[in-house]
Write an enzyme that holds these catalytic residues in place. Structure first.
Site, mmCIF file in Angstrom:
data_model
loop_
_atom_site.group_PDB
_atom_site.id
_atom_site.type_symbol
_atom_site.label_atom_id
_atom_site.label_comp_id
_atom_site.label_asym_id
_atom_site.label_seq_id
_atom_site.Cartn_x
_atom_site.Cartn_y
_atom_site.Cartn_z
ATOM 1 N N GLU A 209 9.661 1.384 10.930
ATOM 2 C CA GLU A 209 10.839 2.529 10.351
ATOM 3 C C GLU A 209 10.014 3.947 10.715
ATOM 4 O O GLU A 209 9.387 4.233 9.806
ATOM 5 C CB GLU A 209 11.201 2.202 9.134
ATOM 6 C CG GLU A 209 11.714 0.798 8.490
ATOM 7 C CD GLU A 209 13.311 0.744 8.730
ATOM 8 O OE1 GLU A 209 13.785 1.440 9.748
ATOM 9 O OE2 GLU A 209 13.717 -0.305 8.693
ATOM 10 N N LYS B 135 0.642 -1.240 0.170
ATOM 11 C CA LYS B 135 0.130 0.127 0.029
ATOM 12 C C LYS B 135 0.785 1.308 0.234
ATOM 13 O O LYS B 135 1.530 1.720 0.997
ATOM 14 C CB LYS B 135 -1.051 0.063 1.159
ATOM 15 C CG LYS B 135 -2.056 0.928 0.914
ATOM 16 C CD LYS B 135 -2.811 1.465 2.203
ATOM 17 C CE LYS B 135 -1.944 2.811 2.589
ATOM 18 N NZ LYS B 135 -1.894 3.951 1.769
ATOM 19 N N GLU C 126 9.764 16.641 14.409
ATOM 20 C CA GLU C 126 10.216 16.396 13.286
ATOM 21 C C GLU C 126 9.543 17.339 12.390
ATOM 22 O O GLU C 126 8.208 17.278 12.258
ATOM 23 C CB GLU C 126 9.807 15.077 12.976
ATOM 24 C CG GLU C 126 10.260 14.595 11.476
ATOM 25 C CD GLU C 126 10.197 13.125 11.213
ATOM 26 O OE1 GLU C 126 8.920 12.716 11.563
ATOM 27 O OE2 GLU C 126 10.674 12.536 10.612
ATOM 28 N N CYS D 64 13.637 11.009 6.616
ATOM 29 C CA CYS D 64 13.352 10.774 7.941
ATOM 30 C C CYS D 64 14.646 10.913 8.571
ATOM 31 O O CYS D 64 14.835 10.955 9.864
ATOM 32 C CB CYS D 64 13.091 9.213 8.176
ATOM 33 S SG CYS D 64 14.029 8.141 7.104
HETATM 34 P P1 NAD Z 1 2.287 8.473 7.610
HETATM 35 O O1 NAD Z 1 2.379 7.731 8.893
HETATM 36 O O2 NAD Z 1 1.109 9.650 7.617
HETATM 37 O O3 NAD Z 1 1.730 7.377 6.233
HETATM 38 C C1 NAD Z 1 2.626 6.399 5.913
HETATM 39 C C2 NAD Z 1 1.674 5.181 5.323
HETATM 40 O O4 NAD Z 1 0.970 4.794 6.489
HETATM 41 C C3 NAD Z 1 0.753 5.837 4.151
HETATM 42 O O5 NAD Z 1 0.827 4.804 3.304
HETATM 43 C C4 NAD Z 1 -0.504 6.029 5.100
HETATM 44 O O6 NAD Z 1 -1.702 5.797 4.154
HETATM 45 C C5 NAD Z 1 -0.696 4.759 6.052
HETATM 46 N N1 NAD Z 1 -1.358 4.869 7.151
HETATM 47 C C6 NAD Z 1 -1.831 6.140 7.918
HETATM 48 N N2 NAD Z 1 -2.609 5.683 8.623
HETATM 49 C C7 NAD Z 1 -2.685 4.348 8.829
HETATM 50 C C8 NAD Z 1 -3.347 3.616 9.629
HETATM 51 N N3 NAD Z 1 -4.270 3.896 10.501
HETATM 52 N N4 NAD Z 1 -3.374 2.249 9.492
HETATM 53 C C9 NAD Z 1 -2.671 1.688 8.247
HETATM 54 N N5 NAD Z 1 -2.040 2.439 7.500
HETATM 55 C C10 NAD Z 1 -1.980 3.850 7.805
HETATM 56 O O7 NAD Z 1 3.711 8.856 7.258
HETATM 57 P P2 NAD Z 1 4.128 9.821 5.954
HETATM 58 O O8 NAD Z 1 3.609 11.168 6.028
HETATM 59 O O9 NAD Z 1 3.416 9.359 4.703
HETATM 60 O O10 NAD Z 1 5.778 9.763 6.068
HETATM 61 C C11 NAD Z 1 6.304 10.679 6.715
HETATM 62 C C12 NAD Z 1 6.911 10.078 7.896
HETATM 63 O O11 NAD Z 1 7.659 8.809 7.514
HETATM 64 C C13 NAD Z 1 7.865 10.702 8.551
HETATM 65 O O12 NAD Z 1 7.661 10.774 10.050
HETATM 66 C C14 NAD Z 1 9.293 10.016 8.293
HETATM 67 O O13 NAD Z 1 10.385 10.298 9.348
HETATM 68 C C15 NAD Z 1 9.012 8.637 8.166
HETATM 69 N N6 NAD Z 1 9.916 8.049 7.646
HETATM 70 C C16 NAD Z 1 10.745 7.189 8.282
HETATM 71 C C17 NAD Z 1 11.804 6.368 7.640
HETATM 72 C C18 NAD Z 1 12.534 5.437 8.091
HETATM 73 O O14 NAD Z 1 13.188 4.784 7.478
HETATM 74 N N7 NAD Z 1 12.656 5.378 9.646
HETATM 75 C C19 NAD Z 1 11.686 6.685 5.956
HETATM 76 C C20 NAD Z 1 10.984 7.425 5.642
HETATM 77 C C21 NAD Z 1 10.011 8.151 6.145
#
Ligand code: NAD
Length: 474
Positions: A251, A175, A376, A285
Site C-alpha cells: 500500500e 514493525k 506526493e 496517502c
Molecule cells: P516509509 O516508506 O519511509 O516507511 C514505512 C515503514 O517502512 C517504516 O516502518 C520504515 O521503518 C520501514 N522501512 C523503511 N525502509 C525499509 C527497508 N529498506 N526495509 C524494511 N522496512 C523499511 O514511509 P513513511 O514515511 O513512514 O509513510 C509515508 C508514506 O506511506 C507515504 O508515501 C504515504 O502515501 C504512504 N502511505 C500509504 C498508504 C496506503 O494505504 N496506500 C497509507 C498510509 C501511508
C-alpha cells in the site's frame, strides 16, 4: 520518561545490546519516550517467536469462534485504553487528539471486530464436478506475517494488517514506523491481556534500511510481507522479498485527484475537498492534493475553499479544538517546507506556521509538470487547476504515476459513473471522501501499490487457498 520495548514471545524487553532511541514529540520538539532500538538480532528473535507460535502453538489450530472471541476481547481493551492509545499517537506524530480519539482508535477497534467476524462467517467455494469428483477450497493460514507500517495513522494502519492476519490464524511480527512506536507496544500488551498467546503478536522496533525492517524482509522464515509506506521503500522491500519468493502486499503513495464539476453541490464539494486534503495535516496517502475545478465555478469555489481553509484551527495537538497539528517530524517538515518554498505557482493562502506546522496552503497556477503538482507532498498543501471539459479533467487526473484514489463531485448521475470508470485509481469517491466499507478492495494502481486488502482481498493475501479434490465412488 516512558519506555516502550519490543514485545517478543509474550515479553516486553529491550534490545540485546540495550540500544534505545528517543521518540520526539513534534509539537514540543522534545523527546517524550524512549524506545528499544532493534536490529538483526532482535528481528531474528521476533521471527523465531512468531515461527514457533505458528508451527507449534495453539493459534493457527484454534477454531474461528475461539480465535474471534480473543480478537473481540482485544477490541474491547483497545476501547478501554482509548485515551492511552490516542495520547501515544498524538505525542509520537502530532496528531490532533480529537482525531485520534474519534477516528483512529475507534476504527482500530472496528478493524479487529470486522476481521474476526469476517473470518468466522466466511464462505468457501464448493465446486460440484460432473466427473464423479467433488472439489472445495480451504483457506489455510499463510504462516508468519511481517507487517511494516508507516507513521501517519500508526495504530489504525497497524490494525488494518494485524487484524486480518490474526483472524486467519497467522502469527505476526509488527514493525511500526520509527517515528510512531508507542501505540504498537501498547497494542501488543493489550493482546497478551486479552489472552492471545505469547508469540502470536510480536512487536519489533527500529529503523528500516540496515536495521530491524530490512532484517525482517530478508528472513526466509517469513511467509508474507504486508507493507504500507512510500513507493520507493516498496521497491526496496519487493527486491528483498523476491530473493525468498515471499509474497508482498504493498500500500504505497498517492497523489489523489479531486474533480469538481460545475454541476456539483458546492457546499458539499467544498466541505469534502477541505477534509480530503487538510485532515491529519495532509499526511494522508489518500489526500486530494490535486484539485481540478471546472472553470465556470472556479472563482466561487476558490473563495469558499480559501475561507474554509483559513478557518481551520492550527496548534497544540492536545487541545481538543485543534484540527491541524505539526508535521510528524523535523525531517518531514523540512521536506514539506521545500515544496512550499519552491515557488511554483501562486500561494493564495497558507505558508509556514510556527514550529513544525504548515498552514493550510492553497496554490494556483502551478505548471502541470511542477514538483508540487506531480510529487506526493504529504502535507497540508493543495494545487488548484481549472478545466473546461470532462475528458480534459479525466486526462489530468490520470496523468500521474500514482493511482490510489480520486474524488468526483457532480450531481449528474451518468457523469459520476462515466468518470468513476475512466479514472485509474483503486478507490473513487463520488460526492464524499474517506467513507469505507471494510469488505471493499483497498489499494492502488501503478506506483500506489500491489494487490488489495480488505474483506476477501485480505483473506486471499493472508491465507494459502488450497483446492481439495475427491473422487466419489460410484
Ligand atoms: P516509509 O516508506 O519511509 O516507511 C514505512 C515503514 O517502512 C517504516 O516502518 C520504515 O521503518 C520501514 N522501512 C523503511 N525502509 C525499509 C527497508 N529498506 N526495509 C524494511 N522496512 C523499511 O514511509 P513513511 O514515511 O513512514 O509513510 C509515508 C508514506 O506511506 C507515504 O508515501 C504515504 O502515501 C504512504 N502511505 C500509504 C498508504 C496506503 O494505504 N496506500 C497509507 C498510509 C501511508
Amino acid at each position: 520518561m516512558e519506555f516502550f520495548g519490543h514485545v517478543i514471545d509474550g515479553q516486553e524487553r529491550g534490545s540485546l545490546d540495550g540500544a534505545r532511541f528517543a521518540s520526539v514529540d513534534p509539537w514540543t520538539q522534545q523527546p517524550w519516550a524512549e524506545v528499544a532500538l532493534g536490529g538483526g538480532p532482535e528481528a531474528d528473535l521476533a521471527v523465531t517467536a512468531a515461527r514457533t507460535a505458528f508451527d507449534e502453538g495453539p493459534w493457527p489450530r484454534m477454531g474461528f469462534a475461539e480465535r474471534g472471541a480473543l480478537i473481540h476481547r482485544l477490541a474491547d481493551l483497545v476501547t478501554e485504553h482509548a485515551e492511552e492509545l490516542a495520547q501515544a499517537d498524538s505525542h509520537d506524530m502530532g496528531k490532533p487528539i480529537t482525531d485520534a480519539r474519534t477516528k483512529d482508535v475507534p476504527r482500530t477497534a472496528q478493524n479487529f471486530r470486522f476481521f474476526a467476524d469476517h473470518a468466522r462467517l466466511a464462505m468457501a467455494e464448493t465446486l460440484p464436478m460432473d466427473t464423479g469428483h467433488h472439489a472445495y477450497t480451504r483457506y489455510e493460514p499463510a504462516g508468519v506475517v511481517a507487517a511494516i507500517a508507516p507513521w501517519n495513522f500508526p495504530l489504525m494502519l497497524e490494525s488494518w494488517k494485524v487484524a486480518p492476519a490474526l483472524a486467519w490464524g497467522n502469527t505476526v511480527v509488527l514493525k511500526p514506523a520509527e517515528d510512531t512506536p508507542a501505540s504498537a507496544t501498547i497494542l501488543a500488551r493489550l493482546a497478551l491481556e486479552a489472552g492471545i498467546p505469547p508469540g502470536v503478536l510480536n512487536v519489533l522496533h527500529g529503523y528500516g534500511p540496515d536495521s530491524a525492517g530490512s532484517a525482517l524482509t530478508a528472513d526466509p522464515r517469513v511467509d508474507r510481507i504486508t507493507f504500507t509506506g512510500e513507493s520507493g521503500t516498496g521497491r526496496v522491500i519487493t527486491g528483498a522479498a523476491a530473493r525468498n519468493l515471499t509474497p508482498v502486499s504493498l500500500e504505497l503513495g498517492g497523489k489523489g485527484a479531486n474533480l469538481v464539476f460545475a454541476d456539483a453541490d458546492l457546499d458539499n464539494a467544498v466541505d469534502w475537498s477541505i477534509k480530503a486534503v487538510f485532515t491529519n495535516a495532509g499526511q494522508v496517502c489518500l489526500a486530494g492534493s490535486r484539485l481540478y475545478v471546472q472553470r465556470e465555478i472556479l472563482d466561487e469555489f476558490l473563495a469558499r475553499f480559501v475561507a474554509a481553509a483559513e478557518a481551520l484551527v492550527i496548534g497544540d495537538p492536545r487541545d481538543p479544538a485543534t484540527q491541524i497539528g505539526p508535521l510528524a517530524s523535523e525531517t518531514h517538515y523540512a521536506k514539506v517546507r521545500g515544496y512550499v518554498e519552491d515557488g511554483a505557482g501562486k500561494v493564495l493562502t497558507g505558508g509556514l506556521g510556527d514550529g513544525w506546522t504548515v498552514r493550510p496552503t492553497v496554490v494556483v497556477d502551478a505548471p502541470a509538470d511542477s514538483a508540487i503538482v506531480c510529487e506526493e507532498v504529504f502535507g497540508p498543501v493543495v494545487t488548484v487547476t481549472p478545466f473546461d471539459t470532462e475528458p480534459e479533467a479525466v486526462a489530468a487526473a490520470n496523468d500521474s504515476p500514482y493511482g490510489l484514489n480520486a474524488m468526483v463531485f457532480t450531481e449528474n448521475l451518468s457523469r459520476a459513473h462515466r468518470v468513476s470508470a475512466a479514472l485509474r485509481a483503486g478507490t473513487v469517491w463520488t460526492n464524499c471522501f474517506f467513507v469505507r466499507d471494510l469488505r471493499a478492495p483497498f489499494g492502488g494502481f501503478a506506483d500506489s501499490g500491489w494487490g488489495r486488502e480488505g474483506g476477501n482481498f485480505s483473506r486471499e493475501f493472508f491465507t494459502e487457498p488450497k483446492a481439495v479434490v475427491m473422487a466419489i465412488t460410484p
